[in-house]
Design a protein around this motif. Sequence first.
Motif, PDB file in Angstrom:
ATOM      1  N   ASP A  16       0.810  -1.219   0.000  1.00 53.69           N
ATOM      2  CA  ASP A  16       0.000   0.000   0.000  1.00 53.69           C
ATOM      3  C   ASP A  16       0.845   1.271   0.000  1.00 53.69           C
ATOM      4  O   ASP A  16       0.341   2.354   0.275  1.00 53.69           O
ATOM      5  CB  ASP A  16      -0.971   0.001   1.181  1.00 53.69           C
ATOM      6  CG  ASP A  16      -0.257  -0.038   2.534  1.00 53.69           C
ATOM      7  OD1 ASP A  16       0.962  -0.273   2.570  1.00 53.69           O
ATOM      8  OD2 ASP A  16      -0.933   0.173   3.553  1.00 53.69           O
ATOM      9  N   LYS A  17       2.124   1.148  -0.343  1.00 54.56           N
ATOM     10  CA  LYS A  17       3.037   2.299  -0.385  1.00 54.56           C
ATOM     11  C   LYS A  17       3.745   2.346  -1.731  1.00 54.56           C
ATOM     12  O   LYS A  17       3.981   1.320  -2.375  1.00 54.56           O
ATOM     13  CB  LYS A  17       4.106   2.197   0.710  1.00 54.56           C
ATOM     14  CG  LYS A  17       3.566   2.051   2.110  1.00 54.56           C
ATOM     15  CD  LYS A  17       3.093   3.365   2.661  1.00 54.56           C
ATOM     16  CE  LYS A  17       2.617   3.184   4.105  1.00 54.56           C
ATOM     17  NZ  LYS A  17       2.396   4.426   4.762  1.00 54.56           N
ATOM     18  N   ALA A  18       4.117   3.549  -2.150  1.00 54.62           N
ATOM     19  CA  ALA A  18       4.897   3.715  -3.374  1.00 54.62           C
ATOM     20  C   ALA A  18       6.377   3.547  -3.063  1.00 54.62           C
ATOM     21  O   ALA A  18       6.831   3.856  -1.959  1.00 54.62           O
ATOM     22  CB  ALA A  18       4.646   5.094  -3.969  1.00 54.62           C
ATOM     23  N   ILE A  19       7.102   3.064  -4.053  1.00 51.09           N
ATOM     24  CA  ILE A  19       8.557   3.007  -3.955  1.00 51.09           C
ATOM     25  C   ILE A  19       9.141   3.552  -5.251  1.00 51.09           C
ATOM     26  O   ILE A  19       8.486   3.537  -6.294  1.00 51.09           O
ATOM     27  CB  ILE A  19       9.089   1.572  -3.716  1.00 51.09           C
ATOM     28  CG1 ILE A  19       8.749   0.657  -4.887  1.00 51.09           C
ATOM     29  CG2 ILE A  19       8.585   1.007  -2.401  1.00 51.09           C
ATOM     30  CD1 ILE A  19       9.588  -0.595  -4.948  1.00 51.09           C
ATOM     31  N   ALA A  20      10.362   4.047  -5.174  1.00 49.17           N
ATOM     32  CA  ALA A  20      11.115   4.439  -6.361  1.00 49.17           C
ATOM     33  C   ALA A  20      11.976   3.241  -6.726  1.00 49.17           C
ATOM     34  O   ALA A  20      12.875   2.884  -5.979  1.00 49.17           O
ATOM     35  CB  ALA A  20      11.956   5.670  -6.072  1.00 49.17           C
ATOM     36  N   TYR A  21      11.675   2.601  -7.839  1.00 51.71           N
ATOM     37  CA  TYR A  21      12.398   1.384  -8.204  1.00 51.71           C
ATOM     38  C   TYR A  21      13.437   1.619  -9.292  1.00 51.71           C
ATOM     39  O   TYR A  21      14.186   0.703  -9.636  1.00 51.71           O
ATOM     40  CB  TYR A  21      11.422   0.280  -8.611  1.00 51.71           C
ATOM     41  CG  TYR A  21      10.715   0.489  -9.936  1.00 51.71           C
ATOM     42  CD1 TYR A  21      11.197  -0.106 -11.097  1.00 51.71           C
ATOM     43  CD2 TYR A  21       9.571   1.262 -10.019  1.00 51.71           C
ATOM     44  CE1 TYR A  21      10.556   0.073 -12.312  1.00 51.71           C
ATOM     45  CE2 TYR A  21       8.920   1.445 -11.221  1.00 51.71           C
ATOM     46  CZ  TYR A  21       9.414   0.856 -12.364  1.00 51.71           C
ATOM     47  OH  TYR A  21       8.775   1.027 -13.567  1.00 51.71           O
ATOM     48  N   THR A  22      13.503   2.824  -9.833  1.00 50.87           N
ATOM     49  CA  THR A  22      14.491   3.153 -10.854  1.00 50.87           C
ATOM     50  C   THR A  22      15.429   4.219 -10.308  1.00 50.87           C
ATOM     51  O   THR A  22      15.061   5.381 -10.197  1.00 50.87           O
ATOM     52  CB  THR A  22      13.807   3.680 -12.137  1.00 50.87           C
ATOM     53  OG1 THR A  22      12.867   2.717 -12.582  1.00 50.87           O
ATOM     54  CG2 THR A  22      14.824   3.941 -13.227  1.00 50.87           C
ATOM     55  N   ASN A  23      16.608   3.807  -9.907  1.00 56.87           N
ATOM     56  CA  ASN A  23      17.620   4.738  -9.407  1.00 56.87           C
ATOM     57  C   ASN A  23      18.980   4.284  -9.902  1.00 56.87           C
ATOM     58  O   ASN A  23      19.275   3.096  -9.811  1.00 56.87           O
ATOM     59  CB  ASN A  23      17.611   4.781  -7.870  1.00 56.87           C
ATOM     60  CG  ASN A  23      16.571   5.743  -7.336  1.00 56.87           C
ATOM     61  OD1 ASN A  23      16.499   6.886  -7.758  1.00 56.87           O
ATOM     62  ND2 ASN A  23      15.754   5.284  -6.416  1.00 56.87           N
TER      63      ASN A  23
END
Length: 61
Positions: A29-36
């Motif tokens: 139920d949370k967003a993540i930044a998967y492109t770094n």
Amino acid sequence: MKAIVDQDKCIGCTLCTQISPEVFRMEGDKAIAYTNPIPDGLIDACKDAASQCPVEAITVA
């Protein structure tokens, strides 16, 4: 540049995933930044997602 989602602030509204799906996705139920790091062509959309986050949970630096 990197994107970071503060999991304590994220309310799971999915706005960032709609604006910049190449960088953000939902994990539970949370967003993540998967492109770094963020590719140059996606930086503007990522910054837009950060500026539109209703709880200011995204940092782009």
